[in-house]
Scaffold this motif. Structure first.
Motif, short mmCIF file in Angstrom:
data_model
loop_
_atom_site.label_atom_id
_atom_site.label_comp_id
_atom_site.label_asym_id
_atom_site.label_seq_id
_atom_site.Cartn_x
_atom_site.Cartn_y
_atom_site.Cartn_z
N THR A 5 19.07 11.75 49.51
CA THR A 5 18.68 10.67 48.61
C THR A 5 18.11 11.24 47.31
N LYS A 6 17.31 12.29 47.44
CA LYS A 6 16.75 12.93 46.25
C LYS A 6 17.88 13.47 45.37
N GLU A 7 18.88 14.06 45.99
CA GLU A 7 20.02 14.60 45.24
C GLU A 7 20.80 13.48 44.53
N LEU A 8 21.01 12.37 45.22
CA LEU A 8 21.71 11.23 44.62
C LEU A 8 20.93 10.69 43.42
N MET A 9 19.62 10.58 43.57
CA MET A 9 18.78 10.07 42.48
C MET A 9 18.79 11.04 41.30
N GLN A 10 18.79 12.33 41.60
CA GLN A 10 18.86 13.34 40.54
C GLN A 10 20.18 13.22 39.79
N ASN A 11 21.26 12.93 40.52
CA ASN A 11 22.56 12.75 39.88
C ASN A 11 22.55 11.56 38.92
N SER A 12 21.78 10.51 39.25
CA SER A 12 21.65 9.36 38.36
C SER A 12 20.99 9.78 37.05
N ILE A 13 19.99 10.65 37.15
CA ILE A 13 19.29 11.14 35.95
C ILE A 13 20.24 12.00 35.11
N VAL A 14 21.01 12.87 35.76
CA VAL A 14 21.96 13.74 35.04
C VAL A 14 22.99 12.87 34.32
N HIS A 15 23.48 11.84 35.00
CA HIS A 15 24.46 10.94 34.39
C HIS A 15 23.86 10.22 33.18
N LEU A 16 22.61 9.77 33.31
CA LEU A 16 21.95 9.08 32.21
C LEU A 16 21.80 10.01 31.01
N GLU A 17 21.41 11.26 31.26
CA GLU A 17 21.27 12.22 30.16
C GLU A 17 22.61 12.42 29.46
N LYS A 18 23.69 12.47 30.23
CA LYS A 18 25.02 12.63 29.65
C LYS A 18 25.37 11.41 28.79
N GLU A 19 25.09 10.23 29.28
CA GLU A 19 25.36 9.00 28.53
C GLU A 19 24.52 8.97 27.24
N PHE A 20 23.27 9.41 27.33
CA PHE A 20 22.42 9.42 26.14
C PHE A 20 22.93 10.40 25.09
N ARG A 21 23.53 11.50 25.53
CA ARG A 21 24.07 12.46 24.56
C ARG A 21 25.22 11.85 23.76
#
Length: 184
Positions: free
Chosen positions: A12-28
């Protein structure tokens, strides 16, 4: 702690971390007025019949704070790259000087800044929903295990702490991006 519960928490922690990584990519991909080569990160060029990332067929750089340059490795790719930038619908008007493609990044209007801020807020909300969905899935998985009630309860508390932490991370990432967008 039960191995099964530990696995659920870690995944679950890994999945949530992936959400953060995706958000950072979208923000870029949301430009904040300053030219950045990553603004063209989503552009794909038809390179001899294959869709290829722009960075694989050209050097992408910045001349100054308001100009992006695209220097293709093969001169015959100029028109193809120019077409791909137009198709990507990024709001840029590429200019071809026969050697390279020059893109002037216009300064953002107040209206456009507000639009981009709303878009960033929507992306942040998508990330939060994803994190909450991960929490719900984990809670359901925990209930299915054959661990003791105390262990299940502790695992649920751990999952909630992860959810709170990652939601706070999303909020802070959005706050930074919003300040970047609204800064003139």
């Amino acid at each position: 702690m039960n191995e099964e519960l530990k696995f659920i928490i870690d995944s679950t922690k890994e999945l949530m971390q992936n959400s953060i990584v995706h958000l950072e990519k979208e923000f870029r991909n949301i430009r904040a007025g300053k030219a950045n080569p990553s603004m063209l990160g989503s552009v794909s060029v038809d390179y001899y019949g294959a869709k290829t990332a722009l960075s694989q067929v050209a050097n992408v750089g910045t001349m100054d704070a308001h100009t992006i340059t695209v220097q293709p490795w093969e001169k015959n790719m100029l028109q193809e790259i120019e077409k791909a930038i137009m198709i990507a619908n990024l709001g840029f008007n590429p200019m071809n000087n026969g050697e390279m493609i020059i893109i002037n990044v216009p300064a953002l209007t107040e209206e456009r800044r507000k639009e981009l801020s709303k878009h960033a807020k929507a992306e942040a909300e998508v990330a939060k929903v994803s994190i909450r969905n991960d929490r719900r899935e984990a809670m359901n998985e925990i209930k299915k295990t054959d661990a003791s009630e105390d262990m299940k309860s502790n695992a649920e508390v751990d999952i909630q702490k992860l959810t709170d932490k990652f939601s706070a991370d999303v909020d802070s990432l959005y706050k930074v991006k919003d300040e970047e967008i609204m800064k003139v």
